[in-house]
Design a protein around this motif. Structure first.
Motif, PDB file in Angstrom:
ATOM      1  N   UNK A   1       0.834  -1.194   0.000  1.00 49.36           N
ATOM      2  CA  UNK A   1       0.000   0.000   0.000  1.00 49.36           C
ATOM      3  C   UNK A   1       0.873   1.250   0.000  1.00 49.36           C
ATOM      4  N   UNK A   2       0.482   2.218  -0.821  1.00 51.09           N
ATOM      5  CA  UNK A   2       1.261   3.430  -0.975  1.00 51.09           C
ATOM      6  C   UNK A   2       2.251   3.378  -2.123  1.00 51.09           C
ATOM      7  N   UNK A   3       2.447   2.195  -2.663  1.00 50.50           N
ATOM      8  CA  UNK A   3       3.393   2.013  -3.754  1.00 50.50           C
ATOM      9  C   UNK A   3       2.792   2.326  -5.111  1.00 50.50           C
ATOM     10  N   UNK A   4       3.571   2.032  -6.157  1.00 49.36           N
ATOM     11  CA  UNK A   4       3.175   2.348  -7.524  1.00 49.36           C
ATOM     12  C   UNK A   4       3.375   1.153  -8.443  1.00 49.36           C
ATOM     13  N   UNK A   5       2.563   1.114  -9.481  1.00 49.28           N
ATOM     14  CA  UNK A   5       2.713   0.152 -10.563  1.00 49.28           C
ATOM     15  C   UNK A   5       2.332   0.834 -11.865  1.00 49.28           C
ATOM     16  N   UNK A   6       2.895   0.335 -12.952  1.00 50.91           N
ATOM     17  CA  UNK A   6       2.533   0.860 -14.270  1.00 50.91           C
ATOM     18  C   UNK A   6       2.087  -0.295 -15.140  1.00 50.91           C
TER      19      UNK A   6
ATOM     20  N   UNK B   1      -0.582   4.512 -15.172  1.00 51.07           N
ATOM     21  CA  UNK B   1       0.332   4.720 -14.045  1.00 51.07           C
ATOM     22  C   UNK B   1      -0.498   4.816 -12.779  1.00 51.07           C
ATOM     23  N   UNK B   2      -0.217   3.923 -11.839  1.00 51.42           N
ATOM     24  CA  UNK B   2      -0.996   3.855 -10.607  1.00 51.42           C
ATOM     25  C   UNK B   2      -0.100   4.191  -9.423  1.00 51.42           C
ATOM     26  N   UNK B   3      -0.383   5.289  -8.773  1.00 52.72           N
ATOM     27  CA  UNK B   3       0.373   5.735  -7.607  1.00 52.72           C
ATOM     28  C   UNK B   3      -0.493   5.692  -6.356  1.00 52.72           C
ATOM     29  N   UNK B   4       0.145   5.748  -5.219  1.00 54.53           N
ATOM     30  CA  UNK B   4      -0.568   5.746  -3.929  1.00 54.53           C
ATOM     31  C   UNK B   4      -1.599   4.625  -3.879  1.00 54.53           C
ATOM     32  N   UNK B   5      -1.168   3.442  -4.254  1.00 51.50           N
ATOM     33  CA  UNK B   5      -2.090   2.317  -4.335  1.00 51.50           C
ATOM     34  C   UNK B   5      -2.642   1.951  -2.964  1.00 51.50           C
TER      35      UNK B   5
END
Length: 117
Positions: free
Chosen positions: A14-19, A82-86
């Motif tokens: 949680x809080x991480x990022x994925x693209x 782009x997915x941030x603050x997951x």
């Protein structure tokens, strides 16, 4: 026909990022809009974001606004998310889709995104 292949899913805290990326091939000129959807376990598939090939106009569901960014590369026929603050609730299978005239007619096979809390 349009073929869509997603990549980039995985496990993140949680809080991480994925693209995520979606490679489109085939009759890509026949559609105007590309989108991302997701389906969490036990829930219906839901819209996440969309973008037009021509102008790059974007639209997001409220729950991801400010955290996710959809983009496209016309030269490479790719669409990215782009997915941030997951968040944990972002956990789902994410699908790339292409809209053709009247409906979301083409779908990728999906890629799993798991966010650990």
């Amino acid at each position: 026909q349009v073929q869509l292949v997603e990549s980039g899913g995985g496990l993140v805290q949680a809080g991480g990022s994925l693209r995520l990326s979606c490679a489109a091939s085939g009759r890509t000129f026949s559609n105007n809009v590309m989108g991302w959807f997701r389906q969490a376990p036990g829930k219906e598939r839901e819209f996440v974001a969309s973008i037009t090939w021509s102008r790059g106009s974007t639209y997001y569901t409220d729950s991801v606004k400010g955290r996710f960014t959809i983009s496209r590369d016309n030269a490479k026929n790719t669409v990215s998310l782009q997915m941030n603050s997951l968040k944990f609730e972002d956990t789902a299978v994410y699908y790339c889709a292409a809209h053709d005239v009247t409906s979301w007619a083409y779908w990728g096979q999906g890629t799993q995104v798991t966010v650990s809390s």
